[in-house]
Design an enzyme around this catalytic site. Structure first.
Site, PDB file in Angstrom:
ATOM      1  N   GLY A 253       6.849   5.727   7.858  1.00 51.03           N
ATOM      2  CA  GLY A 253       5.960   6.883   7.903  1.00 51.03           C
ATOM      3  C   GLY A 253       6.146   7.615   9.214  1.00 51.03           C
ATOM      4  CB  SER A 254       4.122  10.193  10.835  1.00 47.29           C
ATOM      5  OG  SER A 254       2.891   9.519  10.948  1.00 47.29           O
TER       6      SER A 254
ATOM      7  CD  GLU B  22       9.605  13.972  10.946  1.00 46.76           C
ATOM      8  OE1 GLU B  22       8.487  13.486  11.187  1.00 46.76           O
ATOM      9  OE2 GLU B  22      10.501  13.356  10.323  1.00 46.76           O
TER      10      GLU B  22
ATOM     11  CD  GLU C 197      13.509   1.866   9.826  1.00 49.45           C
ATOM     12  OE1 GLU C 197      13.885   2.953  10.293  1.00 49.45           O
ATOM     13  OE2 GLU C 197      14.075   0.799  10.088  1.00 49.45           O
TER      14      GLU C 197
ATOM     15  N   GLY D  87       2.878   5.122  13.058  1.00 51.79           N
ATOM     16  CA  GLY D  87       3.618   3.918  13.478  1.00 51.79           C
ATOM     17  C   GLY D  87       3.167   3.423  14.846  1.00 51.79           C
TER      18      GLY D  87
ATOM     19  CE  LYS E 124      -1.850   2.917   2.399  1.00 51.36           C
ATOM     20  NZ  LYS E 124      -1.707   4.226   1.708  1.00 51.36           N
TER      21      LYS E 124
ATOM     22  CB  CYS F  27      12.972   9.832   7.765  1.00 51.07           C
ATOM     23  SG  CYS F  27      13.906   8.828   6.616  1.00 51.07           S
TER      24      CYS F  27
END
Ligand code: NAD
Length: 496
Positions: free
Chosen positions: A227-228, A384, A249, A232, A175, A283
């Protein structure tokens, strides 16, 4: 309608059962619609998982080097189509063409690396504690892998996950991000053209709800997510509940430490690339510059000159050095941090607003931004922002630099600039991060090296390198007793 605007399930390009679609647009030219993609629902995810489960029966049993041959063909096709793929990626997610070519190259390197590793999926043999008995371990595939990714490396990151998964004999439901669906589909089309059998990789387009359905599907054995940290954490909860193997990650707030003895020419080039490459939407982007007071003013002064000279524009134009951010939501988030910066009393040395002129109003452009007078407790130093924003923190000693660098929720990448080799070696141990670059920027991963972070960035697994083959395989232990009679370990061979 082009195949690449559809889902790919069991070797067939098809629309979503929901009948709904979503649009992908060029973030540099909002009027350029790339296409409408299936907004998949639970039923589509279910079909894809069923196809992957069925394909697993044959794919998992094929000799691993044979699987490697297909990965090699995928690498060859990626090489042939590198420029056309990179062009479409830039059109969809905005980073300049030279960067998307690098993104595809990383996928090529990963394909050839994974192909080679199919001949080295080692187990081991060791002596038994009993006579006439043989002990060994071997690797087995795990089953169906759910691969969910972000948009900023729309080809490299999915391949970091899918190629080792396939090499180990697993099948995949992929996805991609709803902000890079076309890039994901073009990648899957290459798999098909390279002869990957139907059902081995299935593509399901859609937003977070399709991702959630994949994570929570009982027949998905493993989830690999990029992703974020926010997303996660949700995935982590679901996978914990369902006992699924999971690699996360996630976000970063990566420091570049510059000590007084650093070569400032190298530092400057590294900072421009580290902080403003991919418009700061990596990232691993350098988002904190932690600089010794003796060189602070000189470095920051020279940096502003370089950064204000950056040419913003559409990434497929030859002279573009920095592209747009991905969408209005990203622009709004960055703007909200400008308000936070104002409240926190930082100095906006350059940038701080949306970029205008030269057709930039057609896209989501933000000026490269540098904050000074930042202290470690400020939100702009801790959170972030995921945009072209660099926060500068001044320090007096190496020890203070390490304390500031580590005083953070994240731990992905880091950089140290110094000419003192002893300090460099100390920092390799002292910095709490999954990756440390010495005299280089916080970005620059290579396919055969482990990639990932500590603390809020990850959950202990890595993409890339050898360890990832451990993640996508299960160890099976085998004992062969050829003594001809019952032998009892820990009993027959121990005298009380
Ligand atoms: P995001 O978390 O919003 O989305 C990532 C993916 O998760 C998308 O495919 C999305 O559809 C899906 N998703 C959303 N909600 C979900 C849910 N509840 N269940 C399952 N899937 C769901 O992230 P983003 O904005 O696309 O990407 C930016 C973030 O990714 C940044 O934080 C960045 O640091 C991080 N990132 C990390 C790495 C790394 O390797 N550490 C690499 C690239 C990006």
């Amino acid at each position: 309608m082009s195949d690449t605007l559809k889902n790919y399930i069991d070797g067939i390009w098809q629309d979503a059962s929901t009948g709904s679609t979503f649009k992908s647009i060029n973030p540099a030219r909002k009027q350029d619609v790339i296409g409408e993609f299936p907004d998949s629902g639970v039923e589509d995810v279910d079909d894809a998982v069923r196809a992957a489960r069925s394909a697993f029966r044959t794919w998992g049993r094929r000799p691993a080097p044979e699987r490697g041959d297909i990965l090699r063909r995928i690498g060859d096709l990626l090489t042939e189509r590198k420029s056309e793929l990179a062009f479409q990626m830039t059109r969809e997610m905005g980073k300049p063409f030279f960067e998307t070519k690098g993104d595809v190259q990383e996928a090529i390197d990963t394909a050839y690396y994974a192909a080679t590793e199919t001949r080295r999926l080692f187990g081991y043999t060791v002596p038994s504690e009993l006579p006439n008995k043989f002990n060994m371990s071997l690797r087995r595939p795990i089953g169906v892998c759910g691969v969910i990714t972000a948009w900023n490396f729309p080809v490299a990151v999915p391949t970091w996950k899918m190629f080792p998964a396939l090499a180990c004999g697993n099948t995949v439901v992929f996805k991609p991000s709803e902000y890079a669906p076309h890039s994901g589909a073009l990648l899957v089309q290459i798999f098909e053209d390279a002869g990957l059998p139907g059902g081995v990789v299935n593509l399901v387009q859609g937003n977070g709800s399709a991702g959630r359905a994949l994570v929570e599907h009982p027949d998905v054995n493993l989830v690999s997510f990029t992703g974020s940290t926010e997303t996660g954490s949700k995935i982590g909860e679901a996978c914990g509940r369902m006992h699924k193997r999971l690699s996360l990650e996630m976000g970063g707030k990566n420091p570049a430490i510059v000590l007084a003895d650093a070569d400032l020419d190298i530092v400057l080039d590294g900072l421009v690339w580290g902080a403003f490459g991919t418009t700061g939407q990596r990232c691993t982007a350098t988002s904190r510059l932690i600089v010794h007071e003796d060189v602070h003013d000189e470095l920051v002064g020279r940096l502003v000159k370089k950064v204000t000279a950056l040419k913003l524009g559409y990434g497929n134009d030859d002279d573009t050095e920095m592209g747009p951010v991905i969408n209005q939501g990203a622009l709004d988030k960055i703007l909200s941090y400008m308000e936070i910066a104002k409240e926190e009393g930082v100095t906006v040395l350059t940038g701080g607003k949306t970029a205008t002129g030269d057709g930039l109003e057609d896209g989501f452009f933000f000026e490269p931004t540098i904050f000074t007078n930042v202290t470690p407790d400020m939100r702009v130093a801790r959170e972030e922002i995921f945009g072209p924003v660099l926060s500068v923190l001044k320090i007096k000693t190496y020890e203070e630099a390490i304390e500031v660098a580590n005083n953070i929720e994240y731990g992905l990448s880091s950089a140290l600039y110094t000419s003192d080799v002893s300090i460099a070696f100390r920092a390799m141990h002292d910095i709490e991060a999954g990756i440390t670059y010495i005299n280089g920027p916080t970005i620059g991963a290579e396919a055969h090296m482990p990639f990932g972070g500590v603390k809020g960035t990850g959950n202990g697994h890595r993409d890339g390198g050898w360890e990832v083959f451990e993640f996508y395989s299960e160890t099976k232990t085998i004992y062969v007793d050829y003594s001809g009679h019952l032998q009892k370990a820990q009993i027959d061979n121990v005298d009380d």
